[in-house]
Design an enzyme around this catalytic site. Structure first.
Site, PDB file in Angstrom:
ATOM      1  N   LEU A  73      38.318  52.076  41.426  1.00 18.95           N
ATOM      2  CA  LEU A  73      38.459  51.105  40.350  1.00 18.95           C
ATOM      3  C   LEU A  73      37.590  49.878  40.546  1.00 18.95           C
ATOM      4  CD1 LEU A  73      42.334  51.224  39.809  1.00 18.95           C
ATOM      5  CD2 LEU A  73      40.541  52.566  38.692  1.00 18.95           C
ATOM      6  N   GLY A  98      34.576  45.219  46.488  1.00 19.65           N
ATOM      7  CA  GLY A  98      34.062  43.887  46.753  1.00 19.65           C
ATOM      8  C   GLY A  98      34.092  43.579  48.226  1.00 19.65           C
ATOM      9  N   VAL A 136      39.288  49.177  45.767  1.00 15.42           N
ATOM     10  CA  VAL A 136      40.545  49.503  45.103  1.00 15.42           C
ATOM     11  C   VAL A 136      40.412  50.867  44.427  1.00 15.42           C
ATOM     12  CG1 VAL A 136      42.231  48.810  43.365  1.00 15.42           C
ATOM     13  CG2 VAL A 136      41.069  47.082  44.733  1.00 15.42           C
ATOM     14  N   LYS A 173      44.523  49.536  47.770  1.00 16.41           N
ATOM     15  CA  LYS A 173      43.412  48.689  48.198  1.00 16.41           C
ATOM     16  C   LYS A 173      43.078  48.993  49.655  1.00 16.41           C
ATOM     17  CE  LYS A 173      41.859  43.868  48.361  1.00 16.41           C
ATOM     18  NZ  LYS A 173      42.169  42.483  47.980  1.00 16.41           N
ATOM     19  N   GLU A 193      51.113  47.736  42.508  1.00 11.73           N
ATOM     20  CA  GLU A 193      51.333  48.087  41.114  1.00 11.73           C
ATOM     21  C   GLU A 193      49.984  48.288  40.421  1.00 11.73           C
ATOM     22  OE1 GLU A 193      53.145  45.763  37.157  1.00 11.73           O
ATOM     23  OE2 GLU A 193      52.954  44.749  39.103  1.00 11.73           O
ATOM     24  N   ASP A 207      41.985  31.670  44.748  1.00  9.84           N
ATOM     25  CA  ASP A 207      40.880  32.344  44.058  1.00  9.84           C
ATOM     26  C   ASP A 207      41.264  32.658  42.615  1.00  9.84           C
ATOM     27  OD1 ASP A 207      38.299  33.291  43.910  1.00  9.84           O
ATOM     28  OD2 ASP A 207      38.817  35.310  44.558  1.00  9.84           O
ATOM     29  N   LYS A 261      40.690  32.779  38.869  1.00  3.81           N
ATOM     30  CA  LYS A 261      39.551  32.841  37.963  1.00  3.81           C
ATOM     31  C   LYS A 261      39.828  33.972  36.979  1.00  3.81           C
ATOM     32  CE  LYS A 261      37.004  35.664  41.327  1.00  3.81           C
ATOM     33  NZ  LYS A 261      35.812  35.728  42.189  1.00  3.81           N
ATOM     34  N   PRO A 262      39.122  34.033  35.845  1.00  2.00           N
ATOM     35  CA  PRO A 262      39.411  35.067  34.843  1.00  2.00           C
ATOM     36  C   PRO A 262      39.325  36.488  35.379  1.00  2.00           C
ATOM     37  CG  PRO A 262      38.074  33.331  33.879  1.00  2.00           C
ATOM     38  CD  PRO A 262      38.160  33.024  35.351  1.00  2.00           C
ATOM     39  N   ALA A 263      38.448  36.727  36.363  1.00  4.13           N
ATOM     40  CA  ALA A 263      38.299  38.081  36.899  1.00  4.13           C
ATOM     41  C   ALA A 263      39.509  38.533  37.695  1.00  4.13           C
ATOM     42  CB  ALA A 263      37.056  38.161  37.777  1.00  4.13           C
TER      43      ALA A 263
END
Length: 548
Positions: free
Chosen positions: A21, A24, A29, A44, A95, A140, A142-144
């Site tokens: 998925l 990084g 993941v 993960k 999840e 951390d 942030k939108p991501a």
């Protein structure tokens, strides 16, 4: 960029791996199937270094992450199910949020209305209160790292760099992790960090999702660092009634930011349709951290999903893109297009692996006492100033000093020059950069003008013409052979080619100058192969000047 080769593995005799998925710096993941409980989960796999000390440190960080999140019970915090070791690696089973990241949602459908952003902000605030009450910081936001469920509600994920407040022994001196544009200034100046630092990041996120532009977006890491530490945020008008909230949260002084209770009241007013969020006084110095609990939303979560009903949730195909700058989101889709600032990973032991943009490395050694915060701030200021000065010097020698418009000889014949602005799309291959062929002897200049793009919209931030950072590029090493057009430069770099040029394809970067040795057509593209363009986003605008 899709994964392959490692699917169908069975982890700990229970979790069957499926599609990758995301990937990084902190881990990879996978979509997985829990054979014991017959359910889909996200697994993960922690990335670990080869040396024993680094391996042990990362294992402890992952265990800390899992413990921190597992003890939280909140509808807007991702759930952790299990922590297992397999093949000398640590796996965190979580999840599965099979929906897009908030960054992907903005990239696909545009910025959110202020009311919608405020409703999500209430949910995230509740999640942060639960995290803080557990004695942790997220660090951390942030939108991501915010995923959206099927009903549109938000889930805070990726606690890969969270640090427990009561475990200072796990803090590595000189190390900064996170995306610069969303990091509170006190994190960059070695001052005290606490819950107000996460609220700063929430403010930057609210501004970004309501406008489409991060408030401290800059083209380089050094410039972004300087902006967060010293500059005022850029908040577009479309943020509307959220503007006072964002300004209050982005105050450089943590003590001057509003409390969580004040913030909740203000966000609730905007979510209810008010044009004014009301007063936003600084938090009282002795205000205790609130107990964890669900974030109040307009009419509850059911009503909040009604706010989002006009916004369909985007779902990716099974093979999703892979890579992230600070830990992959646990979802099949996710586009940190709003995470546009380069990721800073500054560590004395790994300085050579930092990204290509100017990067500041904190001094090694034991951390100084808190009263020396101002001295540390002064040294950071000097470092940032030198970095920016070095960048200006490089630009001077690259482009030369400004030229005057006067001529000593008005009668001298002037060469014919044509100037055109060209947009280079990240989703296409080679694209013509001129409307007419270039003639032999013509002098050609290509200069970057504006725009950003990415080669992995599900996980990587938007970047400029020099391409992705070294860290992000390394995260895509598995695709270098199949997808890179020019293997010598990072993914996302601007490339050009012209017949007869000995260095085709040429790395354009911010500028490219040459004299044509034969007639031909100038072409430009992103450094990403023909079969790998499906997950790209964005465009770069360049100015092409041809002198006959």
């Amino acid at each position: 960029m899709t994964s392959g080769g490692d699917d169908m593995r069975l982890i700990a005799g229970r979790y069957q791996l499926g599609d990758r998925l995301g990937r990084g710096g902190m881990g990879t993941v996978w979509r997985a199937y829990d054979q014991m409980l017959a359910r889909e989960v996200a697994a993960k796999e922690l990335h670990v270094a080869s040396d024993h000390h680094e391996h042990h440190r990362r294992l402890r960080r992952a265990q800390r992450e899992a413990r921190t999140v597992a003890r939280l019970r909140h509808p807007h915090v991702v759930g952790v199910h299990d922590l297992v070791e397999h093949d000398d690696r640590l796996w965190i089973v979580m999840e599965l949020i099979d929906g897009p990241s908030l960054a992907r949602r903005i990239a696909d459908s545009g910025p959110l209305p202020p009311r919608h952003a405020a409703a999500l902000g209430l949910q995230l605030l509740g999640a942060l209160e639960a995290v803080h009450a557990a004695g942790a910081l997220h660090r951390d936001i942030k939108p991501a790292n915010i995923l959206l469920r099927g009903d549109g509600s938000a889930v805070l994920t990726d606690f890969g760099i969270a640090a427990l407040e009561d475990d200072e022994s796990l803090t590595t001196t000189g190390e900064l992790l996170g995306s610069i544009g969303y990091m509170a200034p006190e994190r960059l100046t070695a001052e005290e960090v606490g819950p107000p630092s996460d609220l700063w990041s929430l403010g930057a996120t609210l501004s970004a999702v309501a406008s489409g532009v991060p408030p401290f977006q800059r083209p380089t890491g050094a410039a972004a660092l300087h902006a967060v530490t010293f500059a005022d945020p850029v908040i577009p008008e479309r943020v509307g009634p959220l503007r006072p909230i964002v300004l209050a949260l982005l105050n450089k002084s943590p003590a001057q930011r509003p409390s969580a209770a004040t913030l909740r009241t203000a966000l609730q007013r905007v979510a209810d349709g008010a044009d004014d969020p009301g007063p936003l006084p600084p938090a009282a110095p002795t205000e205790p951290v609130r107990a964890p609990g669900p974030a109040p939303t307009p009419g509850g979560d059911a009503d909040t999903s009604a706010y989002l009903a006009d916004t369909p949730t985007m779902t990716a195909p099974p093979t999703a893109s892979a890579a992230s700058t600070a830990g992959a989101p646990h979802t099949a889709t996710g586009t940190p297009t709003l995470d546009r600032d380069p990721t800073l990973i500054s560590s004395p032991a790994r300085t050579p692996d930092l990204d290509r943009e100017p990067t500041l490395v904190a001094p090694a050694g034991p951390p100084p006492p808190r009263p020396r915060g101002r001295a540390r701030t002064w040294w950071w200021t000097v470092g940032v100033t030198l970095a920016v000065a070095g960048l200006a010097t490089a630009l001077f020698f690259t482009f030369g000093p400004p030229s005057g418009s006067d001529s000593d000889d008005d009668a001298a014949p002037q060469p014919a020059t044509s100037t055109t602005k060209v947009t280079v799309d990240a989703t296409r291959g080679w694209q013509s950069a001129t409307t007419t062929p270039v003639r032999k002897g013509d002098k050609v200049s290509v200069r970057y003008t504006s725009g950003t793009w990415t080669v992995d919209a599900a996980n990587l931030p938007l970047v400029g013409p020099v391409g992705h950072t070294r860290v992000d590029d390394e995260a895509l090493r598995f695709a270098w052979t199949d997808c890179k057009v020019n293997s010598d430069v990072p993914f996302g770099a601007l490339l050009g080619r012209y017949p007869g040029n000995p260095r085709n394809p040429h790395t354009v970067g911010r500028a490219w100058h040459f004299q044509a040795t034969r007639p031909g057509a100038l072409q430009l593209r992103i450094n990403d192969g023909e079969g790998c363009l499906h997950d790209n986003r964005g465009a770069i605008t360049v100015t092409v000047q041809i002198t006959h």
